[in-house]
Design an enzyme around this catalytic site. Structure first.
Site, PDB file in Angstrom:
ATOM      1  CB  SER A  17       5.753   0.544 -13.245  1.00  0.00           C
ATOM      2  OG  SER A  17       4.553   0.845 -12.284  1.00  0.00           O
ATOM      3  CE1 TYR A 157      -0.009   9.400   0.213  1.00  0.00           C
ATOM      4  CE2 TYR A 157      -0.138  11.645   1.171  1.00  0.00           C
ATOM      5  CZ  TYR A 157       0.564  10.460   0.087  1.00  0.00           C
ATOM      6  OH  TYR A 157       1.170  10.927  -0.877  1.00  0.00           O
ATOM      7  CE  LYS A 161       3.815   8.848   1.052  1.00  0.00           C
ATOM      8  NZ  LYS A 161       4.947   8.031   0.479  1.00  0.00           N
TER       9      LYS A 161
HETATM   10  P1  NAP Z   1       1.851   6.674  -8.444  1.00  0.00           P
HETATM   11  O1  NAP Z   1       1.415   7.846 -10.153  1.00  0.00           O
HETATM   12  O2  NAP Z   1       0.106   6.580  -8.290  1.00  0.00           O
HETATM   13  O3  NAP Z   1       2.067   6.268  -8.697  1.00  0.00           O
HETATM   14  C1  NAP Z   1       3.022   4.836  -7.717  1.00  0.00           C
HETATM   15  C2  NAP Z   1       4.173   4.255  -7.976  1.00  0.00           C
HETATM   16  O4  NAP Z   1       3.665   3.271  -6.664  1.00  0.00           O
HETATM   17  C3  NAP Z   1       3.547   2.995  -8.694  1.00  0.00           C
HETATM   18  O5  NAP Z   1       4.581   2.623  -9.323  1.00  0.00           O
HETATM   19  C4  NAP Z   1       3.151   1.623  -8.406  1.00  0.00           C
HETATM   20  O6  NAP Z   1       3.172   0.344  -8.663  1.00  0.00           O
HETATM   21  C5  NAP Z   1       3.866   1.987  -7.303  1.00  0.00           C
HETATM   22  N1  NAP Z   1       2.989   1.040  -6.425  1.00  0.00           N
HETATM   23  C6  NAP Z   1       2.204   0.874  -5.409  1.00  0.00           C
HETATM   24  N2  NAP Z   1       2.234   0.290  -3.901  1.00  0.00           N
HETATM   25  C7  NAP Z   1       3.284  -0.514  -4.187  1.00  0.00           C
HETATM   26  C8  NAP Z   1       3.375  -1.474  -2.652  1.00  0.00           C
HETATM   27  N3  NAP Z   1       2.991  -2.160  -2.784  1.00  0.00           N
HETATM   28  N4  NAP Z   1       4.785  -2.207  -3.771  1.00  0.00           N
HETATM   29  C9  NAP Z   1       5.455  -1.486  -4.748  1.00  0.00           C
HETATM   30  N5  NAP Z   1       5.311  -0.302  -5.064  1.00  0.00           N
HETATM   31  C10 NAP Z   1       4.020  -0.127  -5.106  1.00  0.00           C
HETATM   32  O7  NAP Z   1       1.937   8.589  -7.553  1.00  0.00           O
HETATM   33  P2  NAP Z   1       3.207   9.230  -7.343  1.00  0.00           P
HETATM   34  O8  NAP Z   1       2.408  10.123  -7.420  1.00  0.00           O
HETATM   35  O9  NAP Z   1       4.112   9.127  -8.323  1.00  0.00           O
HETATM   36  O10 NAP Z   1       3.471   8.852  -5.488  1.00  0.00           O
HETATM   37  C11 NAP Z   1       4.702   8.456  -5.454  1.00  0.00           C
HETATM   38  C12 NAP Z   1       5.239   8.666  -4.040  1.00  0.00           C
HETATM   39  O11 NAP Z   1       5.678  10.610  -3.581  1.00  0.00           O
HETATM   40  C13 NAP Z   1       3.608   7.895  -3.426  1.00  0.00           C
HETATM   41  O12 NAP Z   1       5.115   7.674  -1.952  1.00  0.00           O
HETATM   42  C14 NAP Z   1       3.408   9.865  -3.424  1.00  0.00           C
HETATM   43  O13 NAP Z   1       2.658   9.282  -1.722  1.00  0.00           O
HETATM   44  C15 NAP Z   1       3.761  10.513  -3.008  1.00  0.00           C
HETATM   45  N6  NAP Z   1       3.581  11.833  -2.728  1.00  0.00           N
HETATM   46  C16 NAP Z   1       3.066  12.056  -3.886  1.00  0.00           C
HETATM   47  C17 NAP Z   1       2.299  13.442  -4.248  1.00  0.00           C
HETATM   48  C18 NAP Z   1       1.530  13.869  -5.546  1.00  0.00           C
HETATM   49  O14 NAP Z   1       1.294  15.136  -5.428  1.00  0.00           O
HETATM   50  N7  NAP Z   1       1.463  12.829  -6.695  1.00  0.00           N
HETATM   51  C19 NAP Z   1       2.572  14.385  -3.293  1.00  0.00           C
HETATM   52  C20 NAP Z   1       3.157  13.836  -2.166  1.00  0.00           C
HETATM   53  C21 NAP Z   1       3.812  12.954  -2.007  1.00  0.00           C
HETATM   54  P3  NAP Z   1       2.211   0.041 -10.092  1.00  0.00           P
HETATM   55  O15 NAP Z   1       2.129   1.245 -11.326  1.00  0.00           O
HETATM   56  O16 NAP Z   1       2.517  -1.564 -10.099  1.00  0.00           O
HETATM   57  O17 NAP Z   1       0.613  -0.002  -9.498  1.00  0.00           O
END
Ligand code: NAP
Length: 247
Positions: A17, A157, A161
């Site tokens: 989303s 976290y 990971k």
């Molecule tokens: P984000 O913007 O916070 O988006 C998180 C997404 O995960 C949202 O769509 C949320 O849905 C969904 N979600 C959370 N818990 C869930 C659950 N229990 N069941 C189903 N959906 C769930 O995060 P992002 O930064 O895009 O991160 C995406 C991935 O990349 C994650 O695994 C994160 O750990 C990883 N990551 C991110 C970064 C960074 O710097 N941003 C760095 C390293 C790794 P809702 O909208 O409904 O809440």
């Protein structure tokens, strides 16, 4: 089109989303796949992501479930599998609940490990036998640089990971004979809601490339990993981090 050809064209992206998951869903739809966008609670954001894909002529649908909830995963994927054979799975859903370790609650530990690790287990196990049957599949797990080198305030976290990296490597070994690849993508700092109130100017100074990454850059890497061009890439953890932690 054979059953396995059709299967190659349907992808499930968890947590699609917002942020990285949304960009991955948009990119895979632009690549010509039918994309199922999973989300947990943010219906408005999920509908906006879906509309953006459809406006550009892409094919997509929404599927709401909490990846860490066994009953919800089973019901949602049971229904989905009655309509689609899914060949591409991107385990992207994730969240952070940061705290210095002495102050970290058991709830914060459980919420993060449950979403990342139970989520991987439940969703992947529900779909893997269809890939085995088709002798083709692509699984991409979105891990993090924090799981590779650690991160202050993120013991939960980082543990989750790092666990996902172990799961990626082991599952890649189990599934290689069936021509199913399993890889992990490990982003550094990517501009999404997850960075929250972190001081981005300070973060940029830590990054050799001097900027944050974009969700679209991560999506480009995932697009490659699920393509036929990446058929010989499996069991890998590929960093996308602007050189941060490169040594
Ligand atoms: P984000 O913007 O916070 O988006 C998180 C997404 O995960 C949202 O769509 C949320 O849905 C969904 N979600 C959370 N818990 C869930 C659950 N229990 N069941 C189903 N959906 C769930 O995060 P992002 O930064 O895009 O991160 C995406 C991935 O990349 C994650 O695994 C994160 O750990 C990883 N990551 C991110 C970064 C960074 O710097 N941003 C760095 C390293 C790794 P809702 O909208 O409904 O809440």
């Amino acid at each position: 089109m054979s059953a396995s050809d059709a299967q190659r064209r349907v992808a499930l992206v968890t947590g699609a989303s917002r942020g990285i998951g949304r960009a991955i869903a948009e990119r895979l739809a632009a690549d010509g796949l039918h994309v199922v966008l999973n989300y947990r609670s943010n219906q408005a954001a999920a509908e906006e992501a879906l509309a953006a894909i459809r406006e550009r002529g892409g094919s997509a649908e929404l599927c709401r479930f909490d990846v860490g909830d066994e009953a919800e995963v089973s019901a949602a994927l049971g229904e989905l599998k009655s309509r689609h054979r899914i060949g591409v799975l991107v385990n992207n859903a994730g969240l952070a609940r940061d705290a210095a370790f002495p102050a970290m609650s058991l709830d914060a530990w459980r919420e993060v490990t449950r979403t990342t690790l139970d989520g991987f287990f439940l969703v992947t196990q529900a779909l893997v036998m269809d890939m085995v049957g088709a002798r083709w599949g692509r699984i991409v797990n979105i891990t993090s640089l924090a799981g590779q080198i650690g991160s202050r305030g993120q013991v939960n976290y980082s543990a989750a990971k790092a666990g996902l990296i172990g799961a990626t490597r082991s599952l890649a070994l189990e599934l290689a004979k069936r021509k199913i690849t399993v890889n992990a993508v490990a982003p550094g700092f990517i501009e999404t809601d997850m960075l929250g109130a972190l001081p981005t100017d300070e973060l940029k100074k830590l990054v050799p490339l001097q900027r944050l990454g974009t969700p679209h850059e991560v999506a480009g890497l995932v697009s490659y990993l699920v393509s036929d061009a990446a058929a010989y890439v499996t069991g890998q953890v590929i960093g996308i981090n602007g050189g941060l932690g490169a040594g």
